[in-house]
Design a protein around this motif. Structure first.
Motif, PDB file in Angstrom:
ATOM      1  N   LYS A  82       0.829  -1.210   0.000  1.00 53.94           N
ATOM      2  CA  LYS A  82       0.000   0.000   0.000  1.00 53.94           C
ATOM      3  C   LYS A  82       0.864   1.260   0.000  1.00 53.94           C
ATOM      4  CE  LYS A  82      -4.198  -1.699   2.302  1.00 53.94           C
ATOM      5  NZ  LYS A  82      -5.052  -1.557   3.508  1.00 53.94           N
TER       6      LYS A  82
ATOM      7  N   LEU B 199      -5.627  -7.910  -0.312  1.00 53.67           N
ATOM      8  CA  LEU B 199      -5.892  -6.640  -0.996  1.00 53.67           C
ATOM      9  C   LEU B 199      -7.066  -6.777  -1.970  1.00 53.67           C
ATOM     10  CD1 LEU B 199      -2.215  -5.503  -1.726  1.00 53.67           C
ATOM     11  CD2 LEU B 199      -3.805  -4.443  -0.115  1.00 53.67           C
TER      12      LEU B 199
ATOM     13  N   ILE C  52      -6.075   1.086  -4.981  1.00 57.90           N
ATOM     14  CA  ILE C  52      -5.440   1.808  -3.877  1.00 57.90           C
ATOM     15  C   ILE C  52      -5.214   3.246  -4.313  1.00 57.90           C
ATOM     16  CG2 ILE C  52      -3.401   1.974  -2.397  1.00 57.90           C
ATOM     17  CD1 ILE C  52      -3.073  -1.018  -2.625  1.00 57.90           C
TER      18      ILE C  52
END
Length: 931
Positions: free
Chosen positions: A399, A430, A451
């Motif tokens: 991330k 994720l 993200i």
């Protein structure tokens, strides 16, 4: 004599004025004695006269050469001032001396006077005619007159050629060449003239250098130089130009560009011994210059803002197509070892992920960037971990990495990795987070990761996927549409081909490709050579017969195995294409993906086929193989990426740009850099990563690498990398002791373990520290406070071991005998340092923190010298702590390597030494000593 002037009437002393020795030459000595006019000096021999001196008061200013350092005499100087008035005015008053001076001046300095005017009336026409008439009557007299004009003048100049007038009338119109003037006696110049002459010669040299430099530049631009270097690569051309440019300069006057330094650094890192040899032949930067340039980059584990700021600066000039990239990450094994960096005051070799812990690191997690549309790549960051990184920690790191890459202006569209368990766990987590957000927002559900607004597809490295299928195929059968395929079919055809055929069908295969016991399972080429059209054709050809040549029956599953092998070959080709050429040796799938290419149809069919394939073990049970599931995920990601990029008006997609070959090449270069280091530790990995970060524009690829050669260019340019300043956020903050932490240390002091170092050996080591302190300190008070002057060193003395170690053949004592107070304080410092290292070895600024602790509690009361107390105490503390830290790292490394066997039997080991022992047991779990 030595301290007194030898002139009879002079009372000067050496401490008041400069003295000059009488000349060595006989002519100069006689002239000095004649000027001094002393019978006593004339009666002495030349050897005794060497002990007599004349002070500066007896010389005129014109005989003195005054510089910044001292006042020297000119080569032909002699004393002329003897009376008080002469010495006060600086002018000799005696007529005889003035005559001597005038004579010397005329002989010595006429080189700087104008040439005396000669009588040139012989050139007047009337005079010439009159002499011609008189020549018949008095020829001898005329010749003597003419010869008088032909004699050259005597001077200190070196005269050039000059035409002498003759009796011919044409001589009236002949040109007279100007006389060339050269100084041939520079040792007779006055100080002022000598200075002017040196400046003149310097300007001449500068003019010659500029002329040569212009000629070199002109030569480099000429057509001959272009033709000479047109076939050289840019690095060789730069190296050749460096030799031409720097050959006329002195060693300390050479200046090298950044690219020239990088070329030299690439050579030095490949082989320092070779670089030392080439440095004697060619003009190359020194090792100090190269290391000074490398030190500009402060590379540590984690996200380095210096690199990301340089990327941001470089990316601002790119178009949108070039910004699309993939993020690659993989792990590499390291040797477990600790090492202390005295410049940064920290110990490396511990786990550094989201935070630094005291666990020993044995793996490195590396991140790289790679262009999806254009060929470029860039190493990003690394982390040190214990074993495989856990899925939870890896998830947070991914991330942070995606966010940092997105902030630079790049467009990450894919995550590329192998089939590691931790990698799959982090990516799955994720994907689940993204799927949860898609369900809440009512969007279409797919297997992407979102993200900070960046949508990324997951791609598992195709070479690892094809190896996974082969490794499972070795001991399992493949079932597809109720048809069975076996690896034994390939083995039988291979053996038949080797034993019975004179001209082999499978001439590229050997035992390492086919025989399961000899296969190198990590080699990709050993796998792809079996999964090929040639092997499939050989299986289909053999399936046409009922028996082999030796009478053995042909297996009924050969045809099925040939179909599976052909499918695996097409499957790998479809994700390994990179060329635009439509004719790629008959393999349409091994090309770049276009709108009308056959990849789209094949991928749809391959996904359905992979979903139907099952692996059957020896007991007839179906087993799950992760490679099948990951192949399906990878093919779906390729389809998704093509759809996304085609909407951005991108007409080609090279599937080979989406694998892990760059990071595998990076690992191979790291193991081969500087020397053959196949198992680097954390410190060597960090330094090699920094070197490769700025020298990967010089790429090298070995056939032993487990990947294909990658031709991608480095993203960062040298100028942008070295011009970026490091942010303060990236620097490690100094960890100072809090009051509560300091109190806990003091309270736990009484329960500290008893020191294991013997007091005599401690005294010997303290003597080494004191020796280094006294090298630059000549204070007798400091020496008395730090050393022991006693003469009896029996068993009860702390210096007994030093006394026994002293060489008895030497009368004087060469070793340092420290005082009792110094030894005691040395023991306190080592005890506190070892305790801190056993609890917080991963902290930054280790020595600085320990100094803070010791200075807050202890004082150097045994040092009584007020002038040097602070400097000596600081030096004593620094040397002792540095020695203790290096010794602590050495002890830990011996345990980790298993060389300190005696310590393994000790059950009362300190905390970090016990960790090192457990790490060694884990590494050598199967050996009898640890069972």
């Amino acid at each position: 004599m030595y301290n007194k002037c030898c002139v009879p009437t002079c009372t000067s002393r050496r401490k008041d004025v400069s003295f000059y020795m009488l000349p060595k030459s006989e002519i100069g000595l006689n002239k000095w004695l004649q000027c001094i006019n002393c019978e006593r000096l004339r009666s002495l021999s030349s050897q005794k006269l060497r002990k007599h001196f004349v002070c500066r008061k007896h010389f005129e200013k014109r005989f003195l050469a005054i510089t910044r350092e001292r006042v020297r005499l000119c080569p032909n100087a002699y004393p002329t001032l003897f009376t008080v008035s002469e010495m006060s005015t600086g002018i000799p008053q005696t007529v005889a001396r003035i005559a001597v001076e005038t004579e010397k001046s005329n002989n010595d300095h006429n080189y700087c006077k104008k040439r005396q005017h000669l009588d040139h009336t012989y050139c007047i026409p009337e005079v010439v005619e009159k002499r011609f008439k008189a020549s018949n009557t008095d020829n001898t007299e005329t010749e003597s007159d003419i010869n008088s004009y032909q004699q050259p003048s005597t001077s200190t100049y070196e005269s050039g050629t000059m035409e002498v007038p003759t009796a011919d009338k044409n001589a009236l119109h002949s040109p007279i060449t100007r006389r060339k003037q050269h100084i041939i006696q520079t040792n007779k110049l006055s100080p002022h003239c000598a200075k002017l002459y040196r400046q003149y010669r310097k300007s001449q040299r500068q003019l010659n250098f500029k002329t040569r430099a212009k000629q070199a530049v002109k030569f480099s631009k000429e057509q001959s130089f272009v033709k000479l270097t047109e076939k050289l690569n840019p690095i060789a051309k730069k190296f050749l130009w460096m030799q031409i440019k720097e050959c006329t300069k002195k060693a300390r006057g050479r200046r090298f560009s950044d690219e020239e330094k990088l070329i030299a650094m690439a050579i030095m890192k490949q082989s320092p011994k070779c670089y030392r040899f080439l440095h004697r032949i060619f003009i190359l930067p020194s090792k100090y210059t190269i290391n000074k340039m490398i030190a500009k980059l402060n590379i540590e584990a984690g996200i380095n803002f210096q690199i990301f700021d340089a990327i941001k600066t470089e990316v601002n000039t790119w178009d949108e197509k070039k910004k699309y990239c993939s993020i690659l990450f993989d792990e590499v094994a390291l040797e477990v070892a600790v090492s202390y960096d005295k410049h940064k005051d920290l110990i490396s070799g511990f786990v550094e992920l989201n935070k630094k812990t005291s666990d020993f690191a044995d793996h490195a997690l590396v991140f790289m960037l790679r262009g999806v549309v254009h060929k470029w790549q860039q190493p990003l960051a690394f982390y040190f971990c214990k074993g495989a990184t856990s899925g939870v920690e890896l998830k947070d790191i991914i991330k942070d990495m995606i966010t940092a890459v997105g902030n630079t202006g790049l467009r990450p569209v894919a995550l590329v990795c192998d089939q590691g368990t931790a990698f799959q766990s982090a990516l799955k987590s994720l994907q689940e987070d993204t799927r949860r957000e898609q369900i809440i927002s009512g969007e279409r559900i797919d297997d992407v990761i979102v993200i900070n607004g960046h949508t990324l597809s997951v791609i598992h490295d195709p070479p690892h996927l094809i190896k996974g299928l082969r490794n499972n195929f070795l001991n399992k059968d493949i079932k597809y549409n109720e048809k069975i395929s076996k690896w034994s079919d390939i083995v039988e055809v291979y053996k038949t081909d080797c034993n019975l055929a004179q001209m082999r069908l499978l001439h590229k295969l050997n035992d390492e490709h086919v025989i399961p016991e000899k296969i190198k399972k990590m080699k990709v080429k050993n796998c792809t050579r079996v999964f090929s059209k040639t092997v499939a054709a050989a299986l289909s050809y053999t399936a046409q017969f009922s028996h082999y040549a030796d009478g053995k029956q042909v297996s009924s599953t050969l045809k099925n195995t040939a179909e599976i092998i052909s499918f695996f070959d097409d499957l790998f080709d479809s994700v390994n294409g990179t060329s635009y050429n439509k004719t790629s040796k008959g393999k349409a799938l091994r090309q770049a993906v276009t709108e009308k290419s056959s990849h789209h149809k094949f991928w749809r069919e391959a996904i359905l086929k992979l979903q139907s394939i099952k692996f059957i073990d020896n007991q007839g049970k179906e087993t799950s193989v992760p490679s099948l599931k990951n192949w399906i995920t990878t093919l779906k990601s390729y389809q998704r990426l093509w759809q996304y990029l085609s909407e951005k008006n991108i007409k080609f997609l090279r599937p080979r740009y989406l694998n892990s070959d760059p990071i595998e090449n990076f690992f191979g270069q790291m193991r081969a850099y500087n020397f053959r280091n196949t198992n680097p530790n954390c410190q060597t990995f960090k330094s090699t990563f920094r070197s490769l970060l700025i020298t990967r524009f010089i790429k090298f690829h070995s056939d032993s690498y487990n990947c294909e050669e990658d031709s991608g260019e480095q993203l960062l340019k040298l100028k942008s990398l070295f011009c970026t300043k490091e942010k303060s956020d990236n620097t490690k903050q100094i960890h100072l002791f809090e009051s509560s932490e300091l109190s806990s240390w003091v309270e736990s002091e009484s329960s500290a373990k008893q020191e294991t170092i013997n007091v005599h050996s401690r005294a010997y080591t303290a003597g080494w520290v004191i020796r280094n302190i006294l090298k630059n300190n000549n204070c007798r008070q400091c020496e008395a406070d730090l050393t022991n002057r006693e003469s009896n060193y029996d068993k009860s003395s702390i210096n007994n071991w030093i006394y026994l170690k002293e060489f008895k053949s030497i009368k004087e004592k060469k070793l340092i005998y420290p005082s009792e107070h110094a030894v005691r304080f040395f023991g306190i410092i080592t005890q506190k340092a070892n305790k801190y290292l056993e609890t917080k070895p991963q902290q930054s600024y280790i020595i600085k923190n320990i100094k803070t602790l010791i200075k807050s509690k202890y004082l150097f009361d045994f040092i009584n010298c007020e002038l040097h107390k602070d400097a000596v105490s600081e030096h004593f503390l620094t040397l002792t702590l540095r020695l203790t830290v290096f010794n602590w790292c050495n002890v830990i490394n011996k345990i980790l390597k298993g060389t300190d066997v005696l310590r393994l039997e000790n059950k009362a080991l300190p905390q970090m030494q016990l960790k090192a022992l457990n790490k060694l047991k884990t590494k050598l779990r199967n050996k009898k000593i640890f069972k």
